[in-house]
Every structure is written in C-alpha cells, then in structure tokens.
Design a protein around this motif. Structure first.
Motif, PDB file in Angstrom:
ATOM      1  N   LYS A   9       0.751  -1.304  -0.083  1.00 56.24           N
ATOM      2  CA  LYS A   9       0.034  -0.049  -0.036  1.00 56.24           C
ATOM      3  C   LYS A   9       0.661   1.320   0.002  1.00 56.24           C
ATOM      4  CE  LYS A   9      -4.426  -0.473  -0.258  1.00 56.24           C
ATOM      5  NZ  LYS A   9      -5.207  -0.019  -1.481  1.00 56.24           N
ATOM      6  N   THR A  10       1.964   1.140   0.445  1.00 55.07           N
ATOM      7  CA  THR A  10       2.775   2.118   0.469  1.00 55.07           C
ATOM      8  C   THR A  10       3.424   2.944  -1.086  1.00 55.07           C
ATOM      9  OG1 THR A  10       3.811   1.593   2.638  1.00 55.07           O
ATOM     10  CG2 THR A  10       5.128   3.065   1.358  1.00 55.07           C
ATOM     11  N   GLN A 196       3.898  -3.390  12.228  1.00 56.02           N
ATOM     12  CA  GLN A 196       3.589  -2.502  11.167  1.00 56.02           C
ATOM     13  C   GLN A 196       4.034  -0.884  11.502  1.00 56.02           C
ATOM     14  OE1 GLN A 196      -0.284  -3.204   9.761  1.00 56.02           O
ATOM     15  NE2 GLN A 196       0.511  -4.784   8.131  1.00 56.02           N
ATOM     16  N   VAL A 197       4.597  -0.116  10.662  1.00 59.50           N
ATOM     17  CA  VAL A 197       5.120   1.251  11.150  1.00 59.50           C
ATOM     18  C   VAL A 197       4.667   2.311  10.061  1.00 59.50           C
ATOM     19  CG1 VAL A 197       7.060   0.289  12.527  1.00 59.50           C
ATOM     20  CG2 VAL A 197       7.428   1.124  10.084  1.00 59.50           C
ATOM     21  N   CYS A 198       4.256   3.398  10.483  1.00 60.60           N
ATOM     22  CA  CYS A 198       4.127   4.593   9.888  1.00 60.60           C
ATOM     23  C   CYS A 198       3.892   5.716  10.777  1.00 60.60           C
ATOM     24  CB  CYS A 198       2.786   4.413   8.838  1.00 60.60           C
ATOM     25  SG  CYS A 198       1.184   4.497   9.499  1.00 60.60           S
ATOM     26  N   ARG A 212      -1.763   8.680   7.285  1.00 65.33           N
ATOM     27  CA  ARG A 212      -0.493   8.125   7.760  1.00 65.33           C
ATOM     28  C   ARG A 212       0.392   8.834   6.975  1.00 65.33           C
ATOM     29  NH1 ARG A 212      -0.965   1.741   8.429  1.00 65.33           N
ATOM     30  NH2 ARG A 212      -3.396   1.830   9.070  1.00 65.33           N
ATOM     31  N   GLY A 213       1.857   8.761   7.619  1.00 60.50           N
ATOM     32  CA  GLY A 213       2.907   9.650   7.005  1.00 60.50           C
ATOM     33  C   GLY A 213       4.050   8.801   7.288  1.00 60.50           C
ATOM     34  N   VAL A 214       5.227   9.361   6.441  1.00 59.86           N
ATOM     35  CA  VAL A 214       6.403   8.683   6.430  1.00 59.86           C
ATOM     36  C   VAL A 214       6.998   8.812   7.989  1.00 59.86           C
ATOM     37  CG1 VAL A 214       8.823   8.266   5.586  1.00 59.86           C
ATOM     38  CG2 VAL A 214       6.792   8.717   4.114  1.00 59.86           C
ATOM     39  N   MET A 215       7.642   7.694   8.355  1.00 58.50           N
ATOM     40  CA  MET A 215       8.350   7.923   9.841  1.00 58.50           C
ATOM     41  C   MET A 215       9.148   9.149   9.991  1.00 58.50           C
ATOM     42  SD  MET A 215       8.093   4.831   8.652  1.00 58.50           S
ATOM     43  CE  MET A 215       9.821   4.277   8.006  1.00 58.50           C
ATOM     44  N   GLU A 241       3.851   0.531   6.081  1.00 57.72           N
ATOM     45  CA  GLU A 241       2.527   0.729   5.737  1.00 57.72           C
ATOM     46  C   GLU A 241       2.002   1.896   5.648  1.00 57.72           C
ATOM     47  OE1 GLU A 241      -1.612  -2.016   5.668  1.00 57.72           O
ATOM     48  OE2 GLU A 241      -1.123  -1.214   7.545  1.00 57.72           O
ATOM     49  N   ILE A 242       1.855   2.723   4.493  1.00 51.13           N
ATOM     50  CA  ILE A 242       1.581   3.978   4.746  1.00 51.13           C
ATOM     51  C   ILE A 242       0.488   4.307   3.351  1.00 51.13           C
ATOM     52  CG2 ILE A 242       2.255   6.631   4.341  1.00 51.13           C
ATOM     53  CD1 ILE A 242       5.235   5.499   4.643  1.00 51.13           C
TER      54      ILE A 242
END
Length: 269
Positions: A9-10, A196-198, A212-215, A241-242
């Motif tokens: 999805k990113t 999962q990270v964002c 959602r944003g980039v870390m 996942e962003i």
C-alpha cells in the motif's frame, strides 16, 4: 535493512510485479502483499514472482470483515485468503475485523460476532499452517473498519487460541496513543505476528484513512514502541505501511529511498 519490509500500500499505484521490482532495486528484502493486486497476476504466478526475486512475504493483507451480513460469504472469502497466505508462505494473514453492520449501533454484538467467526476459521488456518493476525485499529475507525480498538481487546480475542495460529498486529499508527500500550505489548509476547510502522500526521486529511505519514513526519516515538516490541521477543519483519495520497503520486523509487532512510533513522530495531 535485513528486517525491513515494504507493505504494498505504500506504493499503491504499483502492480505486484512493479512493487517487487522496486523492492529489489532498493535492497528491501521483504514485501507485504495485498490480495487485489495479487489476484491481478494470479496467486501461483505472484508467488513464483516473489520467490524468483528472492523476497520474503511478511504478510498478506487482508482477511476479516467478519461483521458483514452474509456469514457464509465471509467464511468462504477468508478461507480463500488463508489458501493464498499458504501459497505465498507469508508470515501471517492480517485481519481487519470489520465495523458495525449497516444500520446497527450494537457494538457488543459486533464484537461477539468477530469472536464467533474467528473461532470457525481457526481450524482451517491451523490445517493450512497459516497464522491469523488480528489488527486492532485506532478508535477513529471503529464504526466502519475495525471494532477491535485496542491491543488489549485483540489479545483478549486471541488468547483462547494457539499462539501459532492466532496472533496480533502491532501497528504504530493504531496503538501509539494507548496509555496501556506498554503493558499490552509485554502481554503480547509470543503473539506478535506483525509489526507495522508509519507516522500519525496532523492536521488529519478529510479522508482520515489517508492520515498516515512517513516515519519522522509526525508524532510517534518509534524507538520506544520498537523497543517494547523487541523486549516482547518479536524478531520478524518490520513492515512499512503508509496510506497517503500525496505519497502515492510520487515515483516509487523516490518513496522507497525515503522509506529506507527514515527506517534507518527512526525505527531499526
């Protein structure tokens, strides 16, 4: 880098072959696959494509939506998703459990239905060697997407079942706000199927699904949450996942370069 995974999805505009190729170019060793683009190429062809590229599959997204009205259809679709997860040798099948049925305000009944449908699917998943991963979602999405709003609720639902068959997703976007998150991540030891990270960005866009944003672009302390997950014994992939409309319009190679850089700066366990 050896644990970094790109959730498809990113780079939402990419086909599965395009996403796989982008991972290879960026040196990202794992991918989280979505069912719709997988179906476009076919399950067997998609599995071969990923294997030939030397990538792992950190997750298949998504099963769930257990609260939909046609129970037989829900069970059939989720069994297909389990088959696809097995075919990809994915680490888990992510379950977005569904919101309130149309016209309903009965939240306890919706949560009870989720528990019932999960129990029906567990034997099938066990027979196919697939781990189901319950994803708690931020309360913002309780009505339409996920009636499991906290990691604690997801663990309550998972606990009657074998941890090898039913685990949970720890997604920073959905759990960062929870004042009980430290205790619940510790409780999740042995049950974390996916991390999962964002980032959580403000102001929220009109379509909050795309918030959602980039870390590093928002408010989440990834080092803290990652440390808690590591302390709980999780050693699997870390999946970025962003959902972000602006990001989706960018060149995927530019996106991947930013993801790799921000992962190294803010997340790497």
């Amino acid at each position: 880098m050896n644990r970094l995974s790109l959730n498809q999805k990113t780079v939402n505009a990419c086909t599965l072959p395009e996403a796989v190729a982008a991972c290879v170019r960026a040196g990202v060793p794992s991918i989280g696959v979505w069912r719709e683009p997988l179906h476009e190429v076919g399950v067997a062809a998609g599995a071969a494509l990923i294997t030939d590229a030397g990538l792992r599959v950190s997750s298949l997204c998504r099963g769930g939506f257990f609260t939909a009205p046609d129970r037989a259809e829900v069970l059939a679709d989720n069994r297909h998703a389990i088959d696809e997860t097995a075919a990809l040798a994915a680490d888990c099948l992510v379950l977005v459990v569904g919101g309130l049925p149309e016209g309903s305000r009965d939240l306890p009944a919706a949560r009870a239905r989720v528990a019932d449908v999960l129990a029906e699917l567990v034997p099938y998943a066990a027979d196919h060697g697939v781990r189901l991963a319950l994803e708690p979602m931020h309360p913002l999405y309780c009505a339409d997407r996920g009636v499991l709003s906290t990691l604690g609720q997801a663990l309550d639902l998972a606990e009657p079942h074998d941890p090898a068959v039913v685990g949970v997703v720890v997604d920073t976007f959905h759990v960062w706000w929870d004042p009980d998150v430290e205790r619940q991540i510790a409780r999740a030891a042995g049950r974390i199927a996916s991390f999962q990270v964002c980032d959580w960005i403000t102001p929220l866009p009109a379509d909050t699904l795309l918030a959602r944003g980039v870390m590093g672009d928002g408010h989440i302390d990834f080092r803290r949450l990652g440390g808690l997950v590591a302390k709980a014994g999780y050693t699997g992939d870390v999946e970025v996942e962003i959902f972000n409309a602006d990001l989706w319009r960018e060149d995927p190679d530019v996106v991947l370069a930013r993801v790799v850089s921000r992962y190294a700066e803010h997340v790497v366990l």
